[in-house]
Write an enzyme that holds these catalytic residues in place. Structure first.
Site, PDB file in Angstrom:
ATOM      1  N   VAL A   1      11.309   4.937   4.854  1.00 48.50           N
ATOM      2  CA  VAL A   1      10.067   5.263   5.555  1.00 48.50           C
ATOM      3  C   VAL A   1       9.363   3.983   5.998  1.00 48.50           C
ATOM      4  CG1 VAL A   1       9.732   7.474   4.394  1.00 48.50           C
ATOM      5  CG2 VAL A   1       8.761   5.397   3.383  1.00 48.50           C
ATOM      6  N   GLY A   2      10.091   2.865   5.980  1.00 48.01           N
ATOM      7  CA  GLY A   2       9.523   1.579   6.386  1.00 48.01           C
ATOM      8  C   GLY A   2       9.757   1.311   7.857  1.00 48.01           C
ATOM      9  N   ARG A   3      10.808   0.567   8.157  1.00 49.67           N
ATOM     10  CA  ARG A   3      11.216   0.272   9.519  1.00 49.67           C
ATOM     11  C   ARG A   3      12.735   0.398   9.620  1.00 49.67           C
ATOM     12  NH1 ARG A   3       6.778   1.207  10.623  1.00 49.67           N
ATOM     13  NH2 ARG A   3       5.233  -0.032  11.787  1.00 49.67           N
TER      14      ARG A   3
ATOM     15  N   GLY B   1       0.794  -1.218   0.000  1.00 52.06           N
ATOM     16  CA  GLY B   1       0.000   0.000   0.000  1.00 52.06           C
ATOM     17  C   GLY B   1       0.825   1.265   0.000  1.00 52.06           C
TER      18      GLY B   1
ATOM     19  N   HIS C   1      10.359   9.636  12.949  1.00 52.52           N
ATOM     20  CA  HIS C   1       9.257   8.697  12.697  1.00 52.52           C
ATOM     21  C   HIS C   1       7.922   9.443  12.579  1.00 52.52           C
ATOM     22  CE1 HIS C   1       8.003   4.232  13.320  1.00 52.52           C
ATOM     23  NE2 HIS C   1       7.227   4.834  12.425  1.00 52.52           N
TER      24      HIS C   1
ATOM     25  N   ASP D   1      13.190   8.412   8.014  1.00 49.53           N
ATOM     26  CA  ASP D   1      12.088   8.644   8.936  1.00 49.53           C
ATOM     27  C   ASP D   1      12.157   7.660  10.093  1.00 49.53           C
ATOM     28  OD1 ASP D   1       9.589   9.640   9.933  1.00 49.53           O
ATOM     29  OD2 ASP D   1       8.591   7.898   9.059  1.00 49.53           O
TER      30      ASP D   1
ATOM     31  N   GLU E   1      15.799   3.021  17.699  1.00 50.10           N
ATOM     32  CA  GLU E   1      14.809   4.094  17.668  1.00 50.10           C
ATOM     33  C   GLU E   1      14.110   4.171  19.023  1.00 50.10           C
ATOM     34  OE1 GLU E   1      10.658   4.761  15.379  1.00 50.10           O
ATOM     35  OE2 GLU E   1      12.370   4.483  14.020  1.00 50.10           O
TER      36      GLU E   1
END
Length: 305
Positions: free
Chosen positions: A220-222, A142, A269, A245, A250
Site C-alpha cells: 500500500v506504499g508505492r 504514519g 490505488h 493497491d 501504474e
C-alpha cells in the site's frame, strides 16, 4: 491580517467553513489562469500535481498544500522559491484500513470467492488465518503505525522495520539492514514505505526468494517498492501471493501478466481515496490557515525549492 486561499473544488471550499474573518477562499482547479497574483495557500487538485504545479511559476505563492502523503518527484516540477507541505494526518487511516482489508481478503479466500460468485459456484476451502501469523511491517511512519494499531486486535506478531533500528514508544523497530535475517520467518509482508530511489525495489528477487513458500506480500506504499518482474516470476510459480493497491507500472496495462496470476489481488490505488479523506484534508487546511494567521510556521513542510 487577510489571507487568500485557493482550493480545487467547491466541495472543499464548503468543508472549510466557518473560517475567521479576513480569509478569502476561492475555487481554482488550476486549469485556467490564477484568480489572484498573490495566493497565500494553494491546494492543488488531488492526484494531478504533475500537470498543475508548474502553473505556480506565474504567481506569488506562500504555501502549496498537497493532498497526498507522498511527494517524490515534486521537487522536479515545483517552481523555484516555493514551500510545499504534504498531507500527513489525512490518509493514514484509510490506507491502513485498506492494508488490513487486502490482507484479510487474501488470507481468507475472499478474492477467489468473489470469482466463484460470478460463476455461481459454491467452492469451499481451508484458508489461512491472520491470527498467529508473523507480519513484517516494512515502513514505520504514519501509515505503518496506523497499520500496526489495526493489526493489534488480530493476535498477530508484528515486526516493524524502518530505515534504522530504534526503540520508539516502547516498540522495538528493526533496521532495514536486518531484512535478510527477518524475511525467512515472515509469513506476511506489508509495505507502507514512500517511493524514491532509496526504496526502489527494496523487495526484489532476492528478498522474494528469502520468503517462505506461500508468503503474502501486501503493498500500500508505492509500486516501485517491488520489482514487478520478480514478483510475476515468483507468483507465477506459486511461491508468493500478493495483494496490491499500487503497481509498477501504474496504471497497470490491461495486458500485464499480473492481472491473471493466481494468488494476486489488485485494487486500483484506493489507499487514501475514501470518505475519511474529505474531513481530514479540510481540517489540515484549516490548521494551516490558523498557523499563518498566528504568524506560526505551517506544519508538514517537506520541500523548499
Amino acid at each position: 491580517m487577510s489571507l487568500v486561499v485557493t482550493v480545487p473544488t467547491a466541495e472543499l471550499a464548503a468543508d472549510l467553513q466557518p473560517l475567521p474573518d479576513g480569509v478569502e477562499v476561492l475555487v481554482w482547479d488550476m486549469a485556467d489562469a490564477a484568480p489572484r497574483p498573490r495566493i497565500d495557500i494553494v491546494v492543488p487538485p488531488y492526484m494531478s500535481q504533475g500537470k498543475t504545479l508548474p502553473r505556480l511559476a506565474e504567481i506569488e505563492v506562500g504555501l502549496v498544500q498537497g493532498q497526498s502523503i507522498g511527494y517524490e518527484g515534486i521537487d522536479r516540477i515545483l517552481p523555484p522559491g516555493l514551500v510545499f507541505a504534504n498531507a500527513a494526518t489525512v490518509h493514514e487511516t484509510s490506507t491502513a484500513e485498506l492494508a488490513l482489508g487486502l490482507t484479510l481478503a487474501a488470507q481468507r479466500y475472499i478474492a477467489q470467492s468473489v470469482r466463484n460468485q460470478l460463476e455461481h459456484r459454491w467452492e469451499g476451502a481451508f484458508t489461512q488465518s491472520l491470527a498467529d501469523r508473523r507480519v513484517l511491517l516494512l515502513g514505520y511512519g504514519g501509515v505503518g503505525k496506523a497499520v500496526a494499531a489495526r493489526l493489534a486486535p488480530f493476535e498477530v506478531e508484528v515486526i516493524p522495520v524502518a530505515s534504522r533500528a530504534r526503540i520508539e514508544d516502547g516498540v522495538a523497530v528493526h533496521g532495514v539492514d536486518e531484512l535478510p535475517q527477518l524475511l525467512p520467518n515472515a509469513e506476511i509482508v506489508i509495505l507502507t514505505l514512500p517511493g524514491g530511489e532509496t526504496t526502489r525495489h527494496i523487495i526484489g528477487d532476492a528478498e522474494l526468494a528469502a520468503l517462505p513458500d506461500g508468503a503474502l506480500v501486501v503493498n500500500v506504499g508505492r509500486g516501485p517498492l517491488i520489482d514487478t518482474d520478480a514478483l510475476v516470476d515468483h507468483a507465477r510459480r506459486g511461491r508468493i501471493r500478493a495483494a496490491l493497491d499500487v503497481t509498477d507500472p501504474e496504471p497497470l496495462p490491461a495486458d500485464h501478466p499480473l492481472w491473471d496470476l493466481d494468488g494476486v489481488l489488485i485494487v486500483p490505488h484506493l489507499g487514501g481515496a475514501s470518505s475519511a479523506m474529505k474531513p481530514r484534508i479540510a481540517a489540515l487546511v484549516r490548521r494551516q490557515i490558523g498557523h499563518l494567521l498566528e504568524g506560526d510556521a505551517p506544519e508538514n513542510i517537506v520541500l523548499r525549492t
